[in-house]
Design a protein around this motif. Structure first.
Motif, PDB file in Angstrom:
ATOM      1  N   ILE A  67       0.842  -1.204   0.000  1.00 44.62           N
ATOM      2  CA  ILE A  67       0.000   0.000   0.000  1.00 44.62           C
ATOM      3  C   ILE A  67       0.877   1.253   0.000  1.00 44.62           C
ATOM      4  N   ARG A  68       1.901   1.260   0.824  1.00 46.22           N
ATOM      5  CA  ARG A  68       2.784   2.441   0.899  1.00 46.22           C
ATOM      6  C   ARG A  68       3.530   2.654  -0.425  1.00 46.22           C
ATOM      7  N   ARG A  69       3.966   1.572  -1.057  1.00 42.89           N
ATOM      8  CA  ARG A  69       4.631   1.694  -2.360  1.00 42.89           C
ATOM      9  C   ARG A  69       3.656   2.228  -3.414  1.00 42.89           C
ATOM     10  N   SER A  70       2.412   1.723  -3.383  1.00 45.54           N
ATOM     11  CA  SER A  70       1.405   2.202  -4.338  1.00 45.54           C
ATOM     12  C   SER A  70       1.138   3.686  -4.145  1.00 45.54           C
ATOM     13  N   LYS A  71       1.068   4.120  -2.903  1.00 48.92           N
ATOM     14  CA  LYS A  71       0.849   5.538  -2.611  1.00 48.92           C
ATOM     15  C   LYS A  71       2.010   6.364  -3.142  1.00 48.92           C
ATOM     16  N   SER A  72       3.210   5.875  -2.978  1.00 49.82           N
ATOM     17  CA  SER A  72       4.388   6.591  -3.477  1.00 49.82           C
ATOM     18  C   SER A  72       4.328   6.750  -4.995  1.00 49.82           C
ATOM     19  N   VAL A  73       3.951   5.700  -5.702  1.00 43.79           N
ATOM     20  CA  VAL A  73       3.831   5.768  -7.158  1.00 43.79           C
ATOM     21  C   VAL A  73       2.740   6.766  -7.548  1.00 43.79           C
ATOM     22  N   ILE A  74       1.600   6.716  -6.872  1.00 38.53           N
ATOM     23  CA  ILE A  74       0.507   7.646  -7.164  1.00 38.53           C
ATOM     24  C   ILE A  74       0.959   9.091  -6.929  1.00 38.53           C
ATOM     25  N   ASP A  75       1.709   9.328  -5.847  1.00 39.36           N
ATOM     26  CA  ASP A  75       2.190  10.677  -5.550  1.00 39.36           C
ATOM     27  C   ASP A  75       3.135  11.175  -6.641  1.00 39.36           C
ATOM     28  N   GLN A  76       3.984  10.283  -7.160  1.00 34.95           N
ATOM     29  CA  GLN A  76       4.894  10.678  -8.247  1.00 34.95           C
ATOM     30  C   GLN A  76       4.114  11.033  -9.512  1.00 34.95           C
ATOM     31  N   VAL A  77       3.103  10.215  -9.845  1.00 34.46           N
ATOM     32  CA  VAL A  77       2.297  10.470 -11.040  1.00 34.46           C
ATOM     33  C   VAL A  77       1.485  11.749 -10.853  1.00 34.46           C
ATOM     34  N   ARG A  78       1.007  12.003  -9.658  1.00 38.50           N
ATOM     35  CA  ARG A  78       0.201  13.188  -9.376  1.00 38.50           C
ATOM     36  C   ARG A  78       0.998  14.468  -9.613  1.00 38.50           C
ATOM     37  N   ARG A  79       2.272  14.442  -9.275  1.00 36.89           N
ATOM     38  CA  ARG A  79       3.111  15.626  -9.477  1.00 36.89           C
ATOM     39  C   ARG A  79       3.261  15.977 -10.950  1.00 36.89           C
ATOM     40  N   LYS A  80       3.136  14.957 -11.804  1.00 39.36           N
ATOM     41  CA  LYS A  80       3.299  15.177 -13.242  1.00 39.36           C
ATOM     42  C   LYS A  80       1.962  15.194 -13.979  1.00 39.36           C
ATOM     43  N   ALA A  81       0.861  15.265 -13.247  1.00 38.65           N
ATOM     44  CA  ALA A  81      -0.475  15.206 -13.858  1.00 38.65           C
ATOM     45  C   ALA A  81      -0.727  16.418 -14.739  1.00 38.65           C
ATOM     46  N   ASP A  82      -1.522  16.197 -15.820  1.00 39.35           N
ATOM     47  CA  ASP A  82      -1.790  17.244 -16.801  1.00 39.35           C
ATOM     48  C   ASP A  82      -2.899  18.189 -16.359  1.00 39.35           C
ATOM     49  N   GLY A  83      -4.053  17.635 -16.022  1.00 37.72           N
ATOM     50  CA  GLY A  83      -5.201  18.485 -15.745  1.00 37.72           C
ATOM     51  C   GLY A  83      -5.661  18.418 -14.308  1.00 37.72           C
ATOM     52  N   PRO A  84      -6.559  19.331 -13.940  1.00 39.50           N
ATOM     53  CA  PRO A  84      -7.061  19.343 -12.553  1.00 39.50           C
ATOM     54  C   PRO A  84      -7.897  18.103 -12.221  1.00 39.50           C
ATOM     55  N   GLU A  85      -8.596  17.534 -13.213  1.00 37.96           N
ATOM     56  CA  GLU A  85      -9.411  16.334 -12.929  1.00 37.96           C
ATOM     57  C   GLU A  85      -8.508  15.154 -12.587  1.00 37.96           C
ATOM     58  N   THR A  86      -7.423  15.023 -13.337  1.00 38.98           N
ATOM     59  CA  THR A  86      -6.478  13.944 -13.052  1.00 38.98           C
ATOM     60  C   THR A  86      -5.838  14.151 -11.690  1.00 38.98           C
ATOM     61  N   THR A  87      -5.461  15.366 -11.392  1.00 40.88           N
ATOM     62  CA  THR A  87      -4.853  15.663 -10.096  1.00 40.88           C
ATOM     63  C   THR A  87      -5.826  15.374  -8.956  1.00 40.88           C
ATOM     64  N   ASP A  88      -7.073  15.776  -9.125  1.00 40.23           N
ATOM     65  CA  ASP A  88      -8.081  15.511  -8.087  1.00 40.23           C
ATOM     66  C   ASP A  88      -8.274  14.016  -7.874  1.00 40.23           C
ATOM     67  N   ALA A  89      -8.348  13.266  -8.979  1.00 34.94           N
ATOM     68  CA  ALA A  89      -8.533  11.807  -8.876  1.00 34.94           C
ATOM     69  C   ALA A  89      -7.344  11.165  -8.188  1.00 34.94           C
ATOM     70  N   LEU A  90      -6.144  11.583  -8.553  1.00 37.95           N
ATOM     71  CA  LEU A  90      -4.947  11.011  -7.930  1.00 37.95           C
ATOM     72  C   LEU A  90      -4.839  11.426  -6.463  1.00 37.95           C
ATOM     73  N   ASN A  91      -5.265  12.648  -6.140  1.00 37.14           N
ATOM     74  CA  ASN A  91      -5.298  13.067  -4.730  1.00 37.14           C
ATOM     75  C   ASN A  91      -6.232  12.167  -3.923  1.00 37.14           C
TER      76      ASN A  91
END
Length: 140
Positions: A67-91
């Motif tokens: 779970i912690r590794r998955s969260k880390s990957v999601i956080d990395q992808v969130r930093r590079k997200a294109d739009g606000p909808e993607t960022t909100d979903a990843l948040n």
């Protein structure tokens, strides 16, 4: 030859006493059988509960790490997200994973801090036998 005459009331009272004694004996045998059966079920449940606790203690650390590794990957992808909808979903996913990691950590700590028997004694069965007054742990 004289015959012995017993009043009918005495015969009825003897008959009622015999039927009552027989019924009481059958009831006591039934209750004894039920208590024995409950003891067997309690013992079997306790054994299974201890086995599940051992398995949970071995699985939880790996689960929490995933779970912690998955969260880390999601956080990395969130930093590079294109739009606000993607960022909100990843948040949202990141928040869910953080909550799951916390729950897993709390569950593991509670498994490590107490014995299986202590957890088992806190168990309350959902079946009908939970409402009977016996020496089992179900009513406690």
């Amino acid at each position: 030859m004289e015959t012995l005459h017993i009043p009918i009331l005495v015969l009825y009272s003897i008959g009622i006493s015999l039927v009552t004694a027989l019924g009481l004996g059958l009831h006591l045998m039934y209750r004894r059988g039920i208590r024995r059966y409950e003891r067997v079920l309690d013992y079997t449940y306790s054994q299974r509960f201890e086995q599940r606790t051992v398995v949970a203690k071995s699985v939880h650390p790996h689960l929490e790490q995933m779970i912690r590794r998955s969260k880390s990957v999601i956080d990395q992808v969130r930093r590079k997200a294109d739009g606000p909808e993607t960022t909100d979903a990843l948040n949202q996913v990141s928040a869910w994973l953080a909550g799951a990691a916390g729950e897993s950590d709390r569950a593991l700590r509670s498994l490590e801090s107490g014995s299986a028997r202590a957890f088992n004694n806190g168990y309350i069965a959902k079946g009908e036998h939970a409402y009977t007054q016996t020496n089992s742990h179900h009513g406690r």
